[in-house]
Design a protein around this motif. Sequence first.
Motif, PDB file in Angstrom:
ATOM      1  N   MET A   1      15.165 -28.583 -72.318  1.00 46.42           N
ATOM      2  CA  MET A   1      15.266 -27.289 -72.250  1.00 46.42           C
ATOM      3  C   MET A   1      13.993 -26.128 -71.739  1.00 46.42           C
ATOM      4  O   MET A   1      12.630 -26.311 -71.809  1.00 46.42           O
ATOM      5  N   ASP A   2      14.472 -25.178 -70.400  1.00 47.76           N
ATOM      6  CA  ASP A   2      12.954 -24.937 -70.205  1.00 47.76           C
ATOM      7  C   ASP A   2      12.804 -23.661 -70.594  1.00 47.76           C
ATOM      8  O   ASP A   2      13.677 -22.389 -71.019  1.00 47.76           O
ATOM      9  N   LEU A   3      12.035 -23.136 -71.527  1.00 48.94           N
ATOM     10  CA  LEU A   3      12.142 -21.148 -72.185  1.00 48.94           C
ATOM     11  C   LEU A   3      11.801 -20.678 -71.262  1.00 48.94           C
ATOM     12  O   LEU A   3      12.339 -19.960 -71.573  1.00 48.94           O
ATOM     13  N   SER A   4      10.728 -21.133 -70.082  1.00 52.67           N
ATOM     14  CA  SER A   4      10.266 -19.612 -69.329  1.00 52.67           C
ATOM     15  C   SER A   4      12.136 -19.302 -68.999  1.00 52.67           C
ATOM     16  O   SER A   4      12.663 -17.704 -69.056  1.00 52.67           O
ATOM     17  N   ASP A   5      12.915 -20.568 -68.847  1.00 56.43           N
ATOM     18  CA  ASP A   5      14.241 -19.776 -67.680  1.00 56.43           C
ATOM     19  C   ASP A   5      15.239 -19.267 -68.845  1.00 56.43           C
ATOM     20  O   ASP A   5      16.024 -18.366 -68.788  1.00 56.43           O
ATOM     21  N   LEU A   6      14.703 -19.698 -70.294  1.00 60.02           N
ATOM     22  CA  LEU A   6      15.769 -19.302 -71.311  1.00 60.02           C
ATOM     23  C   LEU A   6      15.407 -17.365 -71.706  1.00 60.02           C
ATOM     24  O   LEU A   6      16.316 -16.277 -72.041  1.00 60.02           O
TER      25      LEU A   6
ATOM     26  N   VAL B   1      16.433 -12.019 -71.140  1.00 64.09           N
ATOM     27  CA  VAL B   1      16.076 -10.521 -71.167  1.00 64.09           C
ATOM     28  C   VAL B   1      17.413 -10.185 -69.815  1.00 64.09           C
ATOM     29  O   VAL B   1      17.993  -8.971 -70.327  1.00 64.09           O
ATOM     30  N   ALA B   2      18.061 -11.287 -68.859  1.00 60.14           N
ATOM     31  CA  ALA B   2      19.347 -10.573 -68.469  1.00 60.14           C
ATOM     32  C   ALA B   2      20.175  -9.747 -69.073  1.00 60.14           C
ATOM     33  O   ALA B   2      21.735  -8.828 -69.410  1.00 60.14           O
ATOM     34  N   THR B   3      20.219 -10.640 -70.708  1.00 55.12           N
ATOM     35  CA  THR B   3      21.689 -10.391 -71.823  1.00 55.12           C
ATOM     36  C   THR B   3      21.789  -9.777 -72.371  1.00 55.12           C
ATOM     37  O   THR B   3      22.366  -8.699 -72.414  1.00 55.12           O
ATOM     38  N   MET B   4      19.972  -8.983 -72.432  1.00 51.92           N
ATOM     39  CA  MET B   4      19.560  -7.910 -73.850  1.00 51.92           C
ATOM     40  C   MET B   4      20.394  -6.680 -72.364  1.00 51.92           C
ATOM     41  O   MET B   4      20.844  -5.363 -73.012  1.00 51.92           O
ATOM     42  N   ALA B   5      19.873  -7.137 -71.459  1.00 50.93           N
ATOM     43  CA  ALA B   5      20.017  -5.446 -70.197  1.00 50.93           C
ATOM     44  C   ALA B   5      21.361  -5.283 -70.694  1.00 50.93           C
ATOM     45  O   ALA B   5      21.928  -3.474 -69.749  1.00 50.93           O
ATOM     46  N   SER B   6      21.833  -6.452 -70.373  1.00 51.96           N
ATOM     47  CA  SER B   6      23.432  -5.682 -69.891  1.00 51.96           C
ATOM     48  C   SER B   6      24.495  -5.068 -71.490  1.00 51.96           C
ATOM     49  O   SER B   6      26.025  -5.058 -71.053  1.00 51.96           O
ATOM     50  N   ALA B   7      23.504  -5.304 -72.723  1.00 50.74           N
ATOM     51  CA  ALA B   7      24.240  -5.073 -73.687  1.00 50.74           C
ATOM     52  C   ALA B   7      24.628  -3.044 -73.501  1.00 50.74           C
ATOM     53  O   ALA B   7      24.006  -3.061 -73.745  1.00 50.74           O
TER      54      ALA B   7
ATOM     55  N   GLY C   1       9.215 -12.037 -71.766  1.00 49.58           N
ATOM     56  CA  GLY C   1      10.322 -11.567 -70.977  1.00 49.58           C
ATOM     57  C   GLY C   1      10.167 -10.005 -70.935  1.00 49.58           C
ATOM     58  O   GLY C   1       9.918  -9.605 -72.033  1.00 49.58           O
ATOM     59  N   GLY C   2      10.281  -9.873 -70.237  1.00 48.96           N
ATOM     60  CA  GLY C   2      11.444  -7.750 -70.110  1.00 48.96           C
ATOM     61  C   GLY C   2      10.272  -7.327 -70.764  1.00 48.96           C
ATOM     62  O   GLY C   2       8.941  -7.444 -70.012  1.00 48.96           O
ATOM     63  N   ASP C   3      10.298  -6.680 -71.636  1.00 48.49           N
ATOM     64  CA  ASP C   3       8.662  -5.607 -72.008  1.00 48.49           C
ATOM     65  C   ASP C   3       7.835  -5.892 -72.926  1.00 48.49           C
ATOM     66  O   ASP C   3       7.406  -5.729 -74.010  1.00 48.49           O
ATOM     67  N   ALA C   4       7.474  -6.832 -72.283  1.00 45.50           N
ATOM     68  CA  ALA C   4       6.751  -8.174 -73.657  1.00 45.50           C
ATOM     69  C   ALA C   4       5.277  -6.981 -73.681  1.00 45.50           C
ATOM     70  O   ALA C   4       4.484  -7.716 -74.781  1.00 45.50           O
ATOM     71  N   ASP C   5       4.932  -6.359 -72.909  1.00 49.51           N
ATOM     72  CA  ASP C   5       3.130  -6.107 -72.794  1.00 49.51           C
ATOM     73  C   ASP C   5       3.319  -4.527 -72.952  1.00 49.51           C
ATOM     74  O   ASP C   5       2.270  -4.008 -73.085  1.00 49.51           O
ATOM     75  N   SER C   6       4.106  -3.585 -73.823  1.00 47.32           N
ATOM     76  CA  SER C   6       4.320  -2.506 -73.662  1.00 47.32           C
ATOM     77  C   SER C   6       3.926  -2.197 -74.981  1.00 47.32           C
ATOM     78  O   SER C   6       4.308  -3.512 -76.683  1.00 47.32           O
ATOM     79  N   GLY C   7       3.089  -1.288 -75.797  1.00 43.09           N
ATOM     80  CA  GLY C   7       3.535  -1.025 -77.223  1.00 43.09           C
ATOM     81  C   GLY C   7       3.918  -0.708 -77.862  1.00 43.09           C
ATOM     82  O   GLY C   7       4.805   0.157 -77.205  1.00 43.09           O
TER      83      GLY C   7
END
Length: 312
Positions: free
Chosen positions: A1-6, A11-17, A52-58
């Motif tokens: 399993m590739d963690l980056s793909d996961l 991120v895609a699943t959460m974007a459509s929640a 993934g996603g907004d990982a650099d936002s404080g």
Amino acid sequence: MDLSDLLTDIVATMASAEDRGQVASYIPELAKVDAAQFGIAIATADGRVRTGGDADSGFSIQSISKVFALTLALGKVGDQLWDRVGREPSGNAFNSIVQLEQEQGIPRNPFINAGAIVVSDVNLGGHQPRVAIGEMLRFVRYLTGEDDIIINEDVATSETATGFRNMALANYMRAFGNVRHPVDLVLGSYFHQCAIEMSCRQLALAGRYLMLDGRHPDGGRVVSPSRARRINALMLTCGHYDASGDFAFRVGIPGKSGVGGGILAIVPGRASIAVWSPGLNASGNSQLGTQALEMLARRTGWSVFSPPEEGD
Ligand code: DON
């Protein structure tokens, strides 16, 4: 399993929640945060960090700071801390006062607000709040290796103006002698620690000592192996308040949430994970953050309840 793909999948699943929960509004400054955001970061034991996603936002780490405050307090007074704070799940909301009267002002655990206020009292140690706050900032900067971590003064001021429940908790415990400094100093320190701002990437870095049995990844020790294991045990049993059992059931790893929408989760020996999405569920824990960790645990097989894999 590739963690980056996961992470891309998560991120895609959460974007459509559709149901993203409700942003905390009892601290006015937190109510301004955009609920559409989602970030995730994983620091693994091999030294890599994937995001993934907004990982650099404080964001405001809020109650996640209770993990770092507990670590500092144990360093100062060791096991004597347990004379003043328990180690049992409360089964109550994070800001509940009901058990304090029956239990003579001894909070159930260091992760509910009452327990964290006692921990702040310990960490003050006769000093002014700015000394204790400076120590906390230095500690998270040392854990992450990042000197730009700051306290959001607007969030601290906002909570100081509206934190009536915390004032009640602190005054009540002072009446039992379990808060020893003036309440305004203890809460000044507590509110500022909660207002520390970090990104998911920084938070995942900060949690690495709990993945590494107490070691700092750059060398040396933050805490002993037994202390790291005990902090993880408290995160598993008490880190999500009255939803701690549900989190252990759904995710199966130690985690600590905050009302800013962040969660720090630890897979001992493998990973330190930070997720953030500001919308909260009814228990005050990040709605999508919890779902993302559940998805991550299911897809990786990571759990403190599963046997080690071949080669571990
Ligand atoms: O004391 C408070 O209410 C906040 N500063 C922190 C509470 C918190 O993050 C609870 N977590 N879910």
